[in-house]
Write an enzyme that holds these catalytic residues in place. Structure first.
Site, PDB file in Angstrom:
ATOM      1  N   SER A   1      70.547  64.977  -7.915  1.00  0.00           N
ATOM      2  CA  SER A   1      69.145  64.564  -7.917  1.00  0.00           C
ATOM      3  C   SER A   1      68.231  65.721  -8.256  1.00  0.00           C
ATOM      4  CB  SER A   1      68.738  64.110  -6.511  1.00  0.00           C
ATOM      5  OG  SER A   1      69.543  63.086  -6.056  1.00  0.00           O
TER       6      SER A   1
ATOM      7  N   HIS B   1      71.765  60.979 -14.218  1.00  0.00           N
ATOM      8  CA  HIS B   1      71.102  60.747 -12.935  1.00  0.00           C
ATOM      9  C   HIS B   1      70.641  59.296 -12.798  1.00  0.00           C
ATOM     10  CE1 HIS B   1      67.460  61.336 -10.187  1.00  0.00           C
ATOM     11  NE2 HIS B   1      68.534  61.268  -9.442  1.00  0.00           N
TER      12      HIS B   1
ATOM     13  N   GLU C   1      68.501  59.110 -16.144  1.00  0.00           N
ATOM     14  CA  GLU C   1      68.114  60.348 -16.824  1.00  0.00           C
ATOM     15  C   GLU C   1      69.385  61.024 -17.336  1.00  0.00           C
ATOM     16  OE1 GLU C   1      64.143  61.917 -14.506  1.00  0.00           O
ATOM     17  OE2 GLU C   1      66.057  62.308 -13.559  1.00  0.00           O
TER      18      GLU C   1
ATOM     19  N   ASN D   1      62.257  62.457 -10.396  1.00  0.00           N
ATOM     20  CA  ASN D   1      62.250  62.955  -9.019  1.00  0.00           C
ATOM     21  C   ASN D   1      61.160  63.988  -8.786  1.00  0.00           C
ATOM     22  OD1 ASN D   1      64.117  61.371  -7.781  1.00  0.00           O
ATOM     23  ND2 ASN D   1      65.789  62.836  -7.860  1.00  0.00           N
TER      24      ASN D   1
END
Ligand code: 3HC
Length: 337
Positions: free
Chosen positions: A114, A135, A147, A186
């Site tokens: 992450s 991701h 991602e 994120n």
């Protein structure tokens, strides 16, 4: 394709399910046997849900594509090896080192980290050119974004191949062109979490979540999302990004984790999950701009750095976080400039 997923937590099990749904053969491994049993139960529940909705025909056919692996070495010969273990640099390095020793010369090796830069992790991988970030967002089966992160050592062929794999799953890839901690979505989410956390005390959890849900059009409250993704995961992410210069502290998260309250998975966090919490419409909450301003600034930074375009920030936040409007469009509509 044959896929090996290492780590059977919320993300690993969801990712294994996504590949099985797309017709791939999947092996899944976790050091914790009870975690594997839980993962298989969760996958079955989720596939049954999709069957009820007419999205999947045969539950058993999907389940039959998933195999439990006896150890990391069983990923030998897999086309894709995907690491999804706990968000801790040393744990990830250890698993990636072992797995990449088993990988054959055709395998792609990916991490679902992450927050940790792919370039740093690539140092433990035997074939760093074949290593990419992939991701997924929680829950992987419902969130359409993945991602794809190119580390400094990732070969362009493998980066493009990873993008094609994501498309083949029916998901939208977001190519991340520079390997910054937390990548794109994120980094924006961290700013939202931090802004909400900073407003606690002046406002209640319920007031902040009410603004997020009813005024900003978020699919769930911010503290509800923290519970949903896991407070322990959030704490580990904060520690990993802090080591890399991004300070994201939320003392109430730390206190809850110390009390064993990890969010949805443990039954309690900011909310009590014994029965499904609802977001009530309550007045007196913060100005919505206070919640999104830091995320907007982060989005602008990502664009200025050439990491993503404005359209990509908006698409990423819509598809990765389920926002009705992308964060840039939303912020501008609220009058931020
Ligand atoms: N599989 C199959 N079905 C599922 C499911 C799953 N894993 N999870 C939920 N469902 C079903 C529910 O059972 C429900 O079915 P029903 O209609 O029969 O009751 C249906 O999907 C709708 O779910 P809900 O009623 O719970 O509510 P929503 O409509 O709000 O959808 C959601 C749920 C998609 C999770 C939505 O709330 C959302 O988009 N939330 C934001 C999630 C988010 O931001 N994720 C990213 C977090 S950050 C991250 O993951 C990155 C990491 O690095 C930390």
């Amino acid at each position: 394709m044959k896929v090996g997923v290492l780590g059977a937590g919320q993300m690993g099990s969801g990712i294994a399910e996504v590949f099985a749904l797309a017709g791939h053969r999947v092996g899944i491994f976790d050091v914790d046997k009870s975690q594997i049993e839980k993962a298989l139960r969760n996958i079955r529940w989720s596939v049954e849900k999709l069957t009820e909705k007419g999205k999947v025909k045969d539950v058993e056919e999907v389940m039959s594509r998933i195999e439990v692996l006896p150890g990391v070495e069983a990923v030998r010969g897999d086309d894709l090896i995907l690491e999804a273990v706990f968000e801790d640099f040393n744990v990830k390095i250890d698993v990636l080192r072992k797995a990449s020793e088993e990988a054959n010369d055709e395998s792609i090796i990916a991490s679902n980290t992450s927050s940790i830069p792919i370039t740093e992790l690539s140092r433990a991988v035997r074939m760093p050119a074949r290593f990419v970030g992939m991701h997924f967002f929680n829950p992987p089966v419902l969130m359409p974004l993945v991602e794809v992160i190119r580390g400094d050592n990732t070969g362009p062929i493998y980066f493009n191949r990873a993008i094609d794999i994501v498309r083949g799953l029916g998901k939208t890839p977001l190519p991340v062109r520079k390997d910054v901690p937390g990548f794109v979505v994120n980094r924006i989410l961290f700013r939202i979490f931090n802004a909400a956390c900073g407003l606690l005390g002046k406002y209640t959890v319920e007031q902040i979540d009410s603004v997020a849900y009813y005024e900003l059009g978020f699919p769930m409250g911010i503290f509800m999302l923290l519970d949903y993704t896991g407070l322990d995961l959030n704490l580990s992410i904060s520690k990993e990004v802090a080591k890399r210069g991004l300070r994201l502290e939320c003392p109430p998260v730390e206190t809850l984790v110390k009390e064993g309250k990890k969010g949805t998975k443990s039954g309690a966090g900011f909310y009590n999950w014994a029965s499904r919490p609802r977001i009530m419409m309550v007045g007196g909450g913060p100005d919505p701009k206070e919640i999104v301003r830091p995320a907007f600034e982060e989005g602008k930074w990502l664009i200025r750095e050439g990491i993503v375009t404005e359209e990509e920030v908006d698409e990423g936040t819509r598809l990765g976080l389920g926002l009705k409007e992308g964060i840039i469009t939303l912020s501008k509509r609220l009058g931020l400039s």
